[in-house]
Design a protein around this motif. Structure first.
Motif, PDB file in Angstrom:
ATOM      1  N   GLY A  84      42.902  16.175  67.359  1.00  0.00           N
ATOM      2  CA  GLY A  84      42.393  14.821  67.506  1.00  0.00           C
ATOM      3  C   GLY A  84      40.952  14.625  67.077  1.00  0.00           C
ATOM      4  N   ALA A  85      40.277  15.673  66.648  1.00  0.00           N
ATOM      5  CA  ALA A  85      38.885  15.543  66.226  1.00  0.00           C
ATOM      6  C   ALA A  85      38.754  14.762  64.919  1.00  0.00           C
ATOM      7  N   ILE A  86      39.818  14.749  64.124  1.00  0.00           N
ATOM      8  CA  ILE A  86      39.811  13.986  62.871  1.00  0.00           C
ATOM      9  C   ILE A  86      40.967  12.987  62.935  1.00  0.00           C
ATOM     10  N   PRO A  87      40.749  11.855  63.588  1.00  0.00           N
ATOM     11  CA  PRO A  87      41.826  10.869  63.728  1.00  0.00           C
ATOM     12  C   PRO A  87      42.082  10.122  62.422  1.00  0.00           C
ATOM     13  N   LYS A  88      43.258   9.555  62.327  1.00  0.00           N
ATOM     14  CA  LYS A  88      43.622   8.771  61.151  1.00  0.00           C
ATOM     15  C   LYS A  88      42.746   7.526  61.082  1.00  0.00           C
ATOM     16  N   GLU A  98      43.003   7.844  52.206  1.00  0.00           N
ATOM     17  CA  GLU A  98      43.915   8.642  51.373  1.00  0.00           C
ATOM     18  C   GLU A  98      43.671  10.136  51.537  1.00  0.00           C
ATOM     19  N   ALA A  99      42.418  10.524  51.661  1.00  0.00           N
ATOM     20  CA  ALA A  99      42.109  11.946  51.870  1.00  0.00           C
ATOM     21  C   ALA A  99      42.684  12.418  53.200  1.00  0.00           C
ATOM     22  N   TRP A 100      42.578  11.569  54.235  1.00  0.00           N
ATOM     23  CA  TRP A 100      43.147  11.930  55.533  1.00  0.00           C
ATOM     24  C   TRP A 100      44.665  12.083  55.418  1.00  0.00           C
ATOM     25  N   GLU A 101      45.317  11.139  54.770  1.00  0.00           N
ATOM     26  CA  GLU A 101      46.776  11.214  54.637  1.00  0.00           C
ATOM     27  C   GLU A 101      47.209  12.459  53.870  1.00  0.00           C
ATOM     28  N   ARG A 102      46.497  12.786  52.811  1.00  0.00           N
ATOM     29  CA  ARG A 102      46.832  13.964  52.013  1.00  0.00           C
ATOM     30  C   ARG A 102      46.704  15.244  52.849  1.00  0.00           C
ATOM     31  N   CYS A 103      45.615  15.380  53.574  1.00  0.00           N
ATOM     32  CA  CYS A 103      45.411  16.579  54.397  1.00  0.00           C
ATOM     33  C   CYS A 103      46.378  16.615  55.573  1.00  0.00           C
ATOM     34  N   ASN A 104      46.595  15.480  56.203  1.00  0.00           N
ATOM     35  CA  ASN A 104      47.545  15.425  57.313  1.00  0.00           C
ATOM     36  C   ASN A 104      48.937  15.835  56.834  1.00  0.00           C
ATOM     37  N   MET A 106      49.686  17.806  54.428  1.00  0.00           N
ATOM     38  CA  MET A 106      49.694  19.249  54.196  1.00  0.00           C
ATOM     39  C   MET A 106      49.824  19.999  55.525  1.00  0.00           C
ATOM     40  N   VAL A 107      49.094  19.566  56.535  1.00  0.00           N
ATOM     41  CA  VAL A 107      49.176  20.211  57.849  1.00  0.00           C
ATOM     42  C   VAL A 107      50.575  20.029  58.437  1.00  0.00           C
ATOM     43  N   VAL A 108      51.164  18.854  58.257  1.00  0.00           N
ATOM     44  CA  VAL A 108      52.536  18.617  58.727  1.00  0.00           C
ATOM     45  C   VAL A 108      53.490  19.612  58.065  1.00  0.00           C
ATOM     46  N   PHE A 109      53.372  19.782  56.754  1.00  0.00           N
ATOM     47  CA  PHE A 109      54.214  20.759  56.058  1.00  0.00           C
ATOM     48  C   PHE A 109      54.008  22.158  56.623  1.00  0.00           C
ATOM     49  N   TRP A 110      52.756  22.547  56.825  1.00  0.00           N
ATOM     50  CA  TRP A 110      52.469  23.888  57.330  1.00  0.00           C
ATOM     51  C   TRP A 110      53.076  24.102  58.712  1.00  0.00           C
ATOM     52  N   ILE A 111      52.987  23.087  59.562  1.00  0.00           N
ATOM     53  CA  ILE A 111      53.588  23.210  60.896  1.00  0.00           C
ATOM     54  C   ILE A 111      55.105  23.307  60.769  1.00  0.00           C
ATOM     55  N   GLN A 112      55.698  22.416  59.985  1.00  0.00           N
ATOM     56  CA  GLN A 112      57.157  22.430  59.838  1.00  0.00           C
ATOM     57  C   GLN A 112      57.657  23.738  59.227  1.00  0.00           C
ATOM     58  N   VAL A 123      61.051  17.209  65.305  1.00  0.00           N
ATOM     59  CA  VAL A 123      59.796  16.639  64.803  1.00  0.00           C
ATOM     60  C   VAL A 123      59.869  16.223  63.338  1.00  0.00           C
ATOM     61  N   VAL A 124      61.042  16.284  62.759  1.00  0.00           N
ATOM     62  CA  VAL A 124      61.172  16.034  61.322  1.00  0.00           C
ATOM     63  C   VAL A 124      60.740  14.624  60.915  1.00  0.00           C
ATOM     64  N   PHE A 125      60.841  13.659  61.808  1.00  0.00           N
ATOM     65  CA  PHE A 125      60.475  12.288  61.460  1.00  0.00           C
ATOM     66  C   PHE A 125      59.101  11.877  61.979  1.00  0.00           C
ATOM     67  N   VAL A 126      58.339  12.827  62.495  1.00  0.00           N
ATOM     68  CA  VAL A 126      56.984  12.543  62.972  1.00  0.00           C
ATOM     69  C   VAL A 126      56.022  12.809  61.812  1.00  0.00           C
ATOM     70  N   ASP A 127      55.195  11.812  61.498  1.00  0.00           N
ATOM     71  CA  ASP A 127      54.323  11.903  60.327  1.00  0.00           C
ATOM     72  C   ASP A 127      52.903  12.366  60.624  1.00  0.00           C
ATOM     73  N   ASP A 128      52.487  12.331  61.865  1.00  0.00           N
ATOM     74  CA  ASP A 128      51.118  12.680  62.227  1.00  0.00           C
ATOM     75  C   ASP A 128      51.082  14.105  62.788  1.00  0.00           C
ATOM     76  N   ALA A 129      50.246  14.955  62.202  1.00  0.00           N
ATOM     77  CA  ALA A 129      50.182  16.361  62.615  1.00  0.00           C
ATOM     78  C   ALA A 129      49.835  16.507  64.095  1.00  0.00           C
ATOM     79  N   SER A 130      48.925  15.681  64.598  1.00  0.00           N
ATOM     80  CA  SER A 130      48.552  15.804  66.018  1.00  0.00           C
ATOM     81  C   SER A 130      49.705  15.387  66.928  1.00  0.00           C
TER      82      SER A 130
END
Length: 138
Positions: A84-88, A98-104, A106-112, A123-130
């Motif tokens: 939550g330190a870097i909120p959307k 756009e930079a936030w969405e791109r990084c988020n 990537m983090v979503v992919f890494w978690i999945q 969690v497949v339909f959750v778009d926010d990494a946090s």
């Protein structure tokens, strides 16, 4: 335009990230993608197919998995996307949106990529990494 100071540690506040003004030094620091300390920077080797930890999350290993994931995300300077330190940014016109969405993403992919297929379906339909992180905590 003001020059971005080099070798300066910067700890942005959530508000300065979420609502930067065009004249904000925070915005310009985060738009400097050549800065290795920039949380919005993605390295050449970062890709959606990466697996950051050796063991997939199962129903039995959350404590060790989450610790390993936190270390991996901290090493990639992306821990703020799950804690939550870097909120959307709330405004799509925000220079960092756009930079936030791109990084988020990537983090979503890494978690999945780091969770078992039985848990991934939750969690497949959750778009926010946090949000994914919080779902997996429960």
């Amino acid at each position: 335009m003001a020059e971005i100071p080099r070798n300066t540690k910067h700890s942005p506040t959530p508000n300065s990230i979420q609502n930067p003004s065009p004249n904000s030094s925070t915005t310009f620091i985060f738009l400097n993608f050549s800065d290795p300390a920039n949380s919005y920077r993605l390295e050449n080797g970062d890709n959606p197919g990466m697996t950051l930890v050796a063991d997939l999350l199962t129903t039995d290993n959350y404590a060790t998995w989450s610790r390993a994931m936190c270390r991996a995300l901290r090493a990639k300077n992306k821990l703020g996307f799950i804690n939550g330190a870097i909120p959307k940014p709330t405004n799509t016109e925000d220079l960092l949106f756009e930079a936030w969405e791109r990084c988020n993403d990537m983090v979503v992919f890494w978690i999945q990529n780091s969770i078992s297929s039985t848990l991934k379906s939750s969690v497949v339909f959750v778009d926010d990494a946090s949000e994914i992180w919080m779902e997996l905590l429960e």
